[in-house]
Write a protein that holds these residues in place. Sequence first.
Motif, mmCIF file in Angstrom:
data_model
loop_
_atom_site.group_PDB
_atom_site.id
_atom_site.type_symbol
_atom_site.label_atom_id
_atom_site.label_comp_id
_atom_site.label_asym_id
_atom_site.label_seq_id
_atom_site.Cartn_x
_atom_site.Cartn_y
_atom_site.Cartn_z
ATOM 1 N N GLN A 1 0.912 -0.948 -0.127
ATOM 2 C CA GLN A 1 -0.036 0.143 -0.174
ATOM 3 C C GLN A 1 0.769 1.413 -0.309
ATOM 4 N N TRP A 2 2.072 1.348 1.107
ATOM 5 C CA TRP A 2 2.378 2.010 1.463
ATOM 6 C C TRP A 2 3.784 2.661 0.003
ATOM 7 N N ILE A 3 4.222 2.214 -0.606
ATOM 8 C CA ILE A 3 4.754 1.721 -1.994
ATOM 9 C C ILE A 3 3.997 2.268 -2.886
ATOM 10 N N GLY A 4 2.573 1.219 -3.291
ATOM 11 C CA GLY A 4 1.750 1.714 -4.818
ATOM 12 C C GLY A 4 0.921 2.399 -4.863
ATOM 13 N N ARG A 5 0.205 2.895 -3.471
ATOM 14 C CA ARG A 5 -1.277 3.688 -3.473
ATOM 15 C C ARG A 5 -0.354 4.922 -3.031
ATOM 16 N N ASP A 6 0.927 5.465 -2.359
ATOM 17 C CA ASP A 6 0.835 6.312 -1.568
ATOM 18 C C ASP A 6 2.676 6.888 -1.953
ATOM 19 N N ASP B 1 13.139 2.859 1.446
ATOM 20 C CA ASP B 1 13.664 2.763 2.085
ATOM 21 C C ASP B 1 13.391 3.092 3.285
ATOM 22 N N MET B 2 12.189 4.026 3.136
ATOM 23 C CA MET B 2 11.221 4.908 4.616
ATOM 24 C C MET B 2 10.485 3.591 4.653
ATOM 25 N N VAL B 3 10.103 2.868 3.830
ATOM 26 C CA VAL B 3 9.149 1.785 3.668
ATOM 27 C C VAL B 3 9.476 0.582 4.518
ATOM 28 N N ALA B 4 10.691 0.341 4.915
ATOM 29 C CA ALA B 4 11.953 -0.487 5.433
ATOM 30 C C ALA B 4 11.987 0.213 6.234
ATOM 31 N N ASP B 5 12.477 1.323 7.217
ATOM 32 C CA ASP B 5 12.531 1.780 8.090
ATOM 33 C C ASP B 5 11.594 1.789 9.223
ATOM 34 N N ARG B 6 10.833 1.980 8.894
ATOM 35 C CA ARG B 6 9.092 2.182 9.501
ATOM 36 C C ARG B 6 8.529 0.566 9.496
ATOM 37 N N LEU B 7 8.632 -0.314 8.974
ATOM 38 C CA LEU B 7 8.706 -1.823 8.879
ATOM 39 C C LEU B 7 9.021 -2.449 9.687
ATOM 40 N N GLY B 8 10.686 -1.932 10.464
ATOM 41 C CA GLY B 8 11.525 -2.267 10.902
ATOM 42 C C GLY B 8 12.676 -3.232 10.391
ATOM 43 N N TYR B 9 13.060 -2.969 9.552
ATOM 44 C CA TYR B 9 14.134 -3.937 8.771
ATOM 45 C C TYR B 9 15.693 -3.006 9.127
ATOM 46 N N GLY B 10 16.367 -3.562 8.691
ATOM 47 C CA GLY B 10 17.703 -2.689 9.415
ATOM 48 C C GLY B 10 18.201 -2.402 7.640
ATOM 49 N N SER B 11 18.051 -2.730 7.208
ATOM 50 C CA SER B 11 18.465 -2.207 5.352
ATOM 51 C C SER B 11 17.115 -1.899 4.308
ATOM 52 N N SER C 1 9.520 -7.786 -6.334
ATOM 53 C CA SER C 1 10.123 -7.280 -5.916
ATOM 54 C C SER C 1 9.130 -5.723 -5.776
ATOM 55 N N PRO C 2 9.472 -4.684 -4.482
ATOM 56 C CA PRO C 2 8.755 -3.785 -3.756
ATOM 57 C C PRO C 2 9.066 -2.991 -5.744
ATOM 58 N N GLY C 3 9.817 -2.878 -6.404
ATOM 59 C CA GLY C 3 10.172 -1.431 -6.805
ATOM 60 C C GLY C 3 8.591 -1.846 -8.112
ATOM 61 N N ALA C 4 8.622 -3.013 -8.297
ATOM 62 C CA ALA C 4 7.450 -3.808 -9.621
ATOM 63 C C ALA C 4 5.833 -3.110 -8.938
ATOM 64 N N MET C 5 5.625 -2.109 -7.311
ATOM 65 C CA MET C 5 4.630 -1.844 -7.034
ATOM 66 C C MET C 5 4.672 -0.350 -7.338
ATOM 67 N N ARG C 6 4.984 -0.042 -8.020
ATOM 68 C CA ARG C 6 5.089 1.647 -8.275
ATOM 69 C C ARG C 6 3.989 1.651 -9.225
ATOM 70 N N GLY C 7 3.246 1.967 -9.017
ATOM 71 C CA GLY C 7 1.728 2.177 -9.734
ATOM 72 C C GLY C 7 0.940 1.590 -9.513
ATOM 73 N N VAL C 8 0.373 0.745 -8.510
ATOM 74 C CA VAL C 8 -0.480 -0.142 -8.805
ATOM 75 C C VAL C 8 -1.330 0.423 -8.274
#
Length: 326
Positions: free
Chosen positions: A284-289, A294-304, A319-326
């Motif tokens: 949702q955050w990547i595709g819709r918002d 890197d911000m999503v990774a940080d918000r969800l607690g991933y170290g990198s 891949s996360p990048g494939a969510m762009r525009g979905v």
Amino acid sequence: MFDQSSENSHAATPQPLSSDLMSELLLGMRFDGLHYNRIQITPPFGIRFGEDPSRAQFHFIARGTLYLRTGDGTVYALKCGGAVLLPRGGVHSLLSDPKMTCLDVTDFNATALSRRVDDIQVCAPDMCRSTDTLIFSGCMEFDLGSMHPLVSMMPEVMQVGTLIDRNPEILPILEAMAREVSSARAGFAGILSRLADVVSASIVRGWVECGCGDAAGWVEALRDPRLGRVISAVHRDPGRDWTVANMAVEMGSSRSVFAERFLDVTGMTPLRYVTELRMRLASQWIGRDGMSIDMVADRLGYGSQAAFSRAFKRVTGRSPGAMRGV
């Protein structure tokens, strides 16, 4: 309001969910209309919909009465002014008579009214137009956000029905839809598509407010005060370093008791639940918002970003990048 089998009519009334959990359920709800049809057709007729089972389907009857027949042959009578939502879509038909044969909706000649709305007119030339049936239908992408497992637990067919009795504010929306479908004023196609989304969301909200019908398993966790407390905490802070141990503390039980209870009522382990929640939020955050990876990774607690990307691809297959525009 929502069609259930007669086998369940004698079951005990489910306990309602708390307002906090209700809000959590509905917070991520989204209906994205993919395509709509305004259909004016002279009976007799049969129209088949829903070849894509992953799409929700909405129908509003602005004039006439007709029948909805689902893939298993179940028939529902639909009255003028009524609306119906099939949250999981699937093959179904709208018919002037339950025994009618059908043509697929894509077999009819259609005129584009806007980018997402077509007009279909199949009218007998020598008949009064007041005898025509008038329908507004929409194919939608339905997302309940992090609570998406609930979609599989919803009734196959959900009618607006007595929602009007408990929520009379929906009646003016249905009346507005009837006016827009009938008058076809300038801009009516865009207005109708938005009203259809509102009515569909209202139907789902009514189901949630009624305690989610007979849904078991995952919803049972929400009705269990201690498990509900854990799930609420995870949803409030999905980026926390969640472990079975600290979730068990939230529940106030041992790790083994918590893990067994969680698996029994949700069908998945606690850590799998956390991971799938994170990936749905990430989508949702990547595709819709349009949030950066890197911000999503940080918000969800991933170290990198790399660790997050690996987890995302492992769960979603993309891949996360494939969510762009979905």
